[in-house]
Design an enzyme around this catalytic site. Structure first.
Site, short mmCIF file in Angstrom:
data_model
loop_
_atom_site.label_atom_id
_atom_site.label_comp_id
_atom_site.label_asym_id
_atom_site.label_seq_id
_atom_site.Cartn_x
_atom_site.Cartn_y
_atom_site.Cartn_z
N ASP A 176 0.86 -1.17 0.00
CA ASP A 176 0.00 0.00 0.00
C ASP A 176 0.91 1.23 0.00
O ASP A 176 2.11 1.13 0.28
CB ASP A 176 -0.89 -0.02 1.25
CG ASP A 176 -1.75 1.21 1.37
OD1 ASP A 176 -2.45 1.54 0.40
OD2 ASP A 176 -1.71 1.84 2.44
N CYS A 177 0.34 2.41 -0.31
CA CYS A 177 1.15 3.63 -0.37
C CYS A 177 0.94 4.53 0.85
O CYS A 177 1.81 4.63 1.71
CB CYS A 177 0.85 4.39 -1.66
SG CYS A 177 1.95 5.79 -1.96
N ASP A 178 -0.22 5.16 0.95
CA ASP A 178 -0.47 6.12 2.02
C ASP A 178 -0.52 5.44 3.37
O ASP A 178 -1.33 4.53 3.59
CB ASP A 178 -1.80 6.85 1.78
CG ASP A 178 -1.77 7.66 0.49
OD1 ASP A 178 -0.78 8.36 0.27
OD2 ASP A 178 -2.74 7.57 -0.30
#
Length: 225
Positions: free
Chosen positions: A10-12
């Site tokens: 995932d990023c955020d």
């Protein structure tokens, strides 16, 4: 259980610390529209959720807002957020060390956010070279967590079966999506007092722990069985 061959991040909130910036801009924008919203609401109730779903729930609670005003406000919010991401965003502590240690593994980013936001975040934090073009956005795939389809889409394009992939996600929404996809799931739980790691996922509290966990999975896949 298959040994892990591919890492899906995932990023955020997992790679980059964008959520406080997002929560602040969202609170300003939504409150101005007459949909009361505080940064703590995002961090406490809506973390990882799509913006459209947050707006839908707030309108259910507080009343409808003119659709054109909503579109204009969202566009303005995203412009302001992009400026802040370019100048204020930082990678989460331990991310670079973890990515360096896990260099032999194919890896990708799998995010509910728009692809331009993912790219901007990685560029601003110097993480772009770790992933290249291996970026999978819900807006591009037209499917979003907690539906498992986004993780399944990423695994397919990367050339791996779901059970050969390790998903690393900080949000409950993302963890549930990856579990439903049949992946090995590592939950970066930075809020253990507020969140419970879902059954079937492995909890870590810091990205510094990630290489050891992945190494243990490689040596002893039965740890999660």
């Amino acid at each position: 259980m298959k040994k892990p061959h591919c890492l899906l991040f995932d990023c955020d909130g997992t790679l980059v610390d964008s959520e406080p910036l997002l929560a602040a801009e969202m609170a300003t924008s939504l409150t101005r529209l007459g949909l009361p919203f505080a940064p703590s609401d995002y961090m406490g109730e809506f973390r990882g959720a799509r913006f459209v779903n947050i707006v839908t729930e707030l309108q259910r609670r507080h009343g409808d807002v003119d659709p054109q005003r909503l579109r204009d406000s969202e566009a303005d919010m995203r412009r302001k957020l992009a400026k802040r991401l370019a100048t204020e965003l930082q990678p989460l502590e331990g991310v670079r060390d973890a990515l360096d240690a896990l260099a032999p593994y194919p890896r990708a980013v799998v995010s509910n956010g728009p692809e331009n936001k993912i790219r901007a975040g990685l560029l601003a934090t110097g993480l772009s070279d770790y992933f290249g073009d291996k970026l999978f956005s819900g807006y591009t795939a037209n499917c979003w967590k907690p539906d498992p389809c986004l993780y399944l889409h990423a695994a397919s394009i990367m050339g791996f079966r779901p059970d050969e992939c390790v998903a690393i996600d900080d949000s409950i929404v993302g963890v549930k999506a990856a579990l439903a996809a049949g992946m090995i799931v590592i939950h970066l739980n930075r809020f253990p007092d507020a969140e419970m790691t879902p059954d079937g996922a492995v909890a870590i509290s810091s990205m510094y722990q990630l290489p050891t966990i992945v190494a243990n999975l490689t040596r002893e896949p039965a740890l999660l069985s």
